[in-house]
Design a protein around this motif. Structure first.
Motif, short mmCIF file in Angstrom:
data_model
loop_
_atom_site.label_atom_id
_atom_site.label_comp_id
_atom_site.label_asym_id
_atom_site.label_seq_id
_atom_site.Cartn_x
_atom_site.Cartn_y
_atom_site.Cartn_z
N TRP A 180 -7.88 -25.81 -79.39
CA TRP A 180 -7.60 -26.88 -80.32
C TRP A 180 -6.26 -26.71 -81.00
N ASP A 181 -5.34 -26.89 -80.22
CA ASP A 181 -3.91 -26.81 -80.57
C ASP A 181 -3.53 -27.96 -81.53
N ILE A 183 -4.66 -30.15 -84.40
CA ILE A 183 -6.09 -30.50 -85.11
C ILE A 183 -6.17 -31.90 -85.46
N GLY A 184 -4.99 -32.68 -85.33
CA GLY A 184 -5.08 -34.30 -85.31
C GLY A 184 -6.06 -34.77 -84.28
N ASP A 185 -6.17 -34.23 -83.18
CA ASP A 185 -7.11 -34.54 -81.97
C ASP A 185 -8.50 -34.06 -81.94
N SER A 186 -9.56 -35.01 -82.39
CA SER A 186 -10.73 -34.35 -82.49
C SER A 186 -11.56 -34.24 -81.18
N ARG A 187 -10.79 -34.47 -79.97
CA ARG A 187 -11.65 -34.34 -79.00
C ARG A 187 -12.18 -32.99 -78.46
N PRO A 188 -11.31 -31.93 -78.62
CA PRO A 188 -11.79 -30.65 -78.42
C PRO A 188 -13.12 -30.16 -79.26
N LEU A 189 -13.13 -30.62 -80.48
CA LEU A 189 -14.02 -30.34 -81.49
C LEU A 189 -15.21 -31.18 -81.10
#
Length: 307
Positions: A180-181, A183-189
């Protein structure tokens, strides 16, 4: 007459011996100079110093702000140096010379950024973040049905994955890891929540911070999944539970280490004393049985004491 003189001589020697014994008993057998330092002189630091001094009346325990200290190599070699923040560790790393040093409340990430995994002579690190194996055992204790543990990691915390997977195998747990490099991208979460049964938070401030806490907690609640860790602060914010060591645990650990010669200090150490903090409201909202924090802490501690 000979017997009388012998008796007087023996009595005199006994008196001298008792006097000498009295003097020895008055001299601290483990007396040492313990110097604590940190970048800021706060009430909390002063309280910690006073409590340590009360535990060790035989020692000279005092605090000096970092700005008032010379270079590490100019300090007396016989003192025992205790660093209370990362800034004081940066100062200590300026040169290899210097007294034996205990670094309190340093995280694995903070140490990795500074040391790159290379141990330094006369430097002992006392970790602030919960041990990964202990956090996994906490999951097994409060969520015994769980087998797949989700983990988000960043560039700074990636080095922890191998240790985490090794600890998980011994507990028959599977680690589902997602980078999760951004944090503005929720896809990994979302991906890690979709493929796991519980989320284990690593003590990585780039991932777990005030900017991400709302997204992390709402996303895990939406899937009825618990977040374990990464620390006591996050439990208060809304994660289910975590192990942690408080100030009394740190004082107990430090007191035991200072009883030992510095040559016997370990390269690194987690405090053996710890507690469990849980959030009953979160447990109820997730339909999980409320955690008996004291009982779980005892169970985990007993498990660590067994070979």
């Amino acid at each position: 007459m000979v017997l009388l003189r012998t008796g007087r001589y023996s009595a005199r020697r006994l008196g001298w011996g008792l006097a000498l014994l009295g003097l020895l008993l008055c001299v601290p057998l483990r007396a040492a100079e313990v110097l604590l330092t940190a970048s800021e002189d706060s009430e909390g630091v002063r309280t910690f110093t006073q409590e340590l001094a009360s535990l060790r009346p035989q020692d000279q325990v005092h605090f000096v702000p970092l700005a008032q200290l010379p270079a590490p190599g100019q300090l007396p070699g016989g003192i025992r140096l205790v660093l209370l923040d990362p800034q004081s560790l940066d100062w200590r790393l300026q040169e290899p010379l210097g007294p034996a040093t205990l670094v309190l409340r340093i995280s694995r990430l903070q140490a990795e950024q500074r040391l790159q995994g290379a141990p330094r002579a006369r430097l002992s690190l006392l970790w602030s973040d919960p041990p990964l194996a202990r956090q996994l055992r906490l999951i097994r204790s409060v969520l015994p049905q769980v087998r797949r543990v989700g983990v988000l990691y960043g560039q700074d915390s990636q080095f922890l994955l191998e240790e985490l997977r090794l600890a998980a195998r011994s507990l028959e747990l599977e680690i589902i890891a997602e980078s999760w490099d951004n944090i503005g991208d929720s896809r990994p979460l979302q991906a890690v929540l979709r493929n796991s049964e519980v989320l284990l938070g690593l003590d990585d401030p780039s991932l777990y911070n005030p900017k991400t806490v709302k997204n992390l907690l709402l996303s895990s609640y939406a899937r009825q999944q618990a977040l374990i860790g990464p620390n006591a602060g996050f439990v208060r914010a809304g994660s289910l539970a975590s192990t942690y060591s408080d100030q009394q645990d740190w004082l107990q650990t430090l007191d035991k280490l200072l009883d030992q010669p510095p040559a016997h200090w370990p390269r690194s150490l987690y405090p053996a004393a710890f507690k469990v903090l849980s959030n009953p409201q979160v447990a109820r909202s997730l339909g999980i049985e409320e955690v008996d924090a004291q009982a779980v802490a005892r169970q985990l501690s007993e498990g660590e004491k067994r070979p």
